[in-house]
Design a protein around this motif. Structure first.
Motif, PDB file in Angstrom:
ATOM      1  N   UNK A  60     -30.918 -70.002-125.581  1.00 33.42           N
ATOM      2  CA  UNK A  60     -30.879 -69.145-124.397  1.00 33.42           C
ATOM      3  C   UNK A  60     -31.866 -67.995-124.566  1.00 33.42           C
ATOM      4  N   UNK A  61     -32.498 -67.613-123.459  1.00 29.43           N
ATOM      5  CA  UNK A  61     -33.482 -66.534-123.476  1.00 29.43           C
ATOM      6  C   UNK A  61     -32.979 -65.352-122.664  1.00 29.43           C
ATOM      7  N   UNK A  62     -33.363 -64.162-123.078  1.00 27.08           N
ATOM      8  CA  UNK A  62     -33.020 -62.946-122.347  1.00 27.08           C
ATOM      9  C   UNK A  62     -33.918 -62.849-121.119  1.00 27.08           C
TER      10      UNK A  62
ATOM     11  N   UNK B 117     -28.679 -64.842-128.678  1.00 29.11           N
ATOM     12  CA  UNK B 117     -28.151 -63.593-129.209  1.00 29.11           C
ATOM     13  C   UNK B 117     -28.773 -62.439-128.452  1.00 29.11           C
ATOM     14  N   UNK B 118     -28.172 -61.282-128.589  1.00 28.78           N
ATOM     15  CA  UNK B 118     -28.636 -60.100-127.860  1.00 28.78           C
ATOM     16  C   UNK B 118     -29.385 -59.133-128.767  1.00 28.78           C
TER      17      UNK B 118
ATOM     18  N   UNK C 165     -25.277 -65.755-118.554  1.00 31.05           N
ATOM     19  CA  UNK C 165     -24.288 -65.052-119.373  1.00 31.05           C
ATOM     20  C   UNK C 165     -24.709 -63.595-119.494  1.00 31.05           C
ATOM     21  N   UNK C 166     -23.819 -62.689-119.147  1.00 28.16           N
ATOM     22  CA  UNK C 166     -24.069 -61.258-119.260  1.00 28.16           C
ATOM     23  C   UNK C 166     -23.239 -60.706-120.414  1.00 28.16           C
TER      24      UNK C 166
ATOM     25  N   UNK D 156     -30.228 -66.710-120.148  1.00 28.62           N
ATOM     26  CA  UNK D 156     -30.317 -67.941-119.360  1.00 28.62           C
ATOM     27  C   UNK D 156     -30.792 -69.057-120.268  1.00 28.62           C
ATOM     28  N   UNK D 157     -30.209 -70.264-120.060  1.00 27.13           N
ATOM     29  CA  UNK D 157     -30.639 -71.384-120.881  1.00 27.13           C
ATOM     30  C   UNK D 157     -31.832 -72.126-120.277  1.00 27.13           C
TER      31      UNK D 157
END
Length: 424
Positions: free
Chosen positions: A37-39, A387-388, A410-411, A423-424
């Motif tokens: 997943x990317x930010x 990851x964040x 995903x928030x 977002x994937x």
């Protein structure tokens, strides 16, 4: 996609005196084929929010993330739109002064400006009242506040006549098709109000309230007949060393009182085809389900010997987070359907449920304390992970379609109030 799935039978046994049942489940290994997943966007940190109380609401049909923050030395509730712009801010001083107009994007500096320790609020809850998106919370001095999510204006406030700071609940208490708001004070008062703020009932339990109240709805049995008595407000109190759970009806009278086997760290309510249950995550690592109809224990199952946190339900299963693991437990009989392990020895927050993949459909998503995110399909197989960055995260995931692709992103709200959308 080349998936590595490991299946192993695990039998969880405990002595008959504990009442803990036997369960079989499949252990699901981390899928090396899961996408990264990317930010897609993130905000700057904000003061006063540790991430645990943020919610997603709707403003003019679009999602906003609402947080309880501080600004200019006072407590401010603010909404952040997709992309990171602040949609509105409502300072508590404006609410206390009777300013029903709410915030307009200014930080506001009311009478409390410059205070070193502004009054606190509970975690927020989002819901719908009379067809409109709202956000509710209680203040530490003892007020229930409901704001319109469209602009942050004050819909109504209610004096709870006791210390607040406990997250309220929004739901249909009396089965009339509309929602009510229920709030509890730390010293044991419970207040339920209608969508306009008029009192439905208020009562005193005489014991300190241990956690947020739950408005639980009426479920049905396998033939589809409604369980008429399985509706009300569940409240947990602490007297001495024991936790007591009560179900209050629409008049505030107790339908039943029960003492659960576990000491609950968290709880949530869910419907099943045999009627609704209250799922409690114990400090001992056990999950217990209590029948809403009569307060009896449907089952208790051991998951691990460390505390577990109850998340959201989907497809007849409740999702639970523990240390380094996520479980899906069948709500009817307590069978552990699958267990997914990740994140080393890090604690996993309460799992949420969203649709992050059109192909996989609705499934659980988990976030651990180190900000590692894992999205799963209903079978417990990993479909996306991310990851964040370097951050501490206390909250479970939130969900909103921020890219307009028809699926959820995903928030994650971090300890310093930063919102990160993946977002994937």
């Amino acid at each position: 996609m080349d998936r590595r799935v490991l299946f192993a039978s695990l039998i969880l046994l405990a002595g008959g005196a504990t009442g803990v049942g036997v369960a079989l489940f499949a252990f699901v290994g981390i899928d090396e084929g899961a996408v990264d997943a990317e930010i897609v966007w993130e905000t700057d940190p904000v003061e006063g929010d540790d991430g645990s109380g943020a919610v997603v609401a709707t403003m003019d049909g679009d999602p906003v993330v609402v947080q309880s923050t501080t600004a200019d030395g006072e407590r401010v509730v603010r909404a952040t739109a997709v992309g990171g712009d602040v949609a509105w801010r409502t300072p508590l001083s404006a609410i206390a002064a009777g300013d029903a107009a709410g915030g307009d994007g200014d930080t506001g500096s009311g009478d409390a400006g410059g205070a070193d320790d502004p009054p606190g609020t509970s975690r927020l809850v989002a819901g719908t009242l009379d067809g409109e998106s709202v956000v509710a919370f209680t203040t530490a001095p003892g007020s229930l506040v409901v704001l319109d999510a469209a602009d942050g204006s004050t819909r109504f406030t209610v004096d709870l006549d006791g210390p607040g700071g406990i997250r309220p609940a929004i739901g249909d208490l009396d089965a009339d098709g509309g929602s009510e708001v229920a709030a509890a004070t730390a010293d044991g008062r419970v207040v339920a109000v209608a969508d306009g703020g008029d009192t439905v009932f208020e009562t005193s339990l005489g014991e300190p309230v241990d956690r947020r109240p739950l408005i639980v709805g009426s479920g049905g049995d396998e033939s589809g007949d409604a369980a008429a008595d399985a509706r009300g407000i569940a409240v947990a109190t602490v007297g001495g060393e024991e936790t007591t759970v009560r179900l209050l009806d629409a008049n505030g009278d107790a339908r039943w009182t029960a003492t659960p086997s576990v000491t609950p760290l968290s709880w949530n309510a869910a419907d099943t085809r045999r009627g609704p249950v209250i799922a409690l995550g114990g400090t001992n690592g056990n999950l217990e389900a209590i029948e809403v109809a009569d307060g009896s224990s449907r089952y208790e199952v051991g998951l691990q010997d460390l505390p577990v946190t109850v998340g959201e339900a989907d497809r007849g299963r409740i999702h639970v987070g523990g240390v380094r693991s996520v479980w899906a437990v069948d709500l009817l009989d307590g069978e552990v359907v699958w267990k997914q392990q990740y994140g080393g020895d890090t604690r996993v927050n309460a799992p949420g449920v969203g649709t992050v993949s059109a192909d996989a459909g609705t499934g659980p998503v988990a976030v651990n304390r180190e900000g590692d995110v894992l999205a799963l399909n209903p079978s417990g197989e990993a479909i996306a992970r991310g990851d964040v960055g370097a951050a501490v995260v206390y909250a479970g995931p939130l969900f909103a379609d921020v890219t307009g692709d028809g699926t959820d992103e995903v928030l994650v709200v971090t300890e310093d109030g930063r919102i990160v959308a993946l977002d994937d």
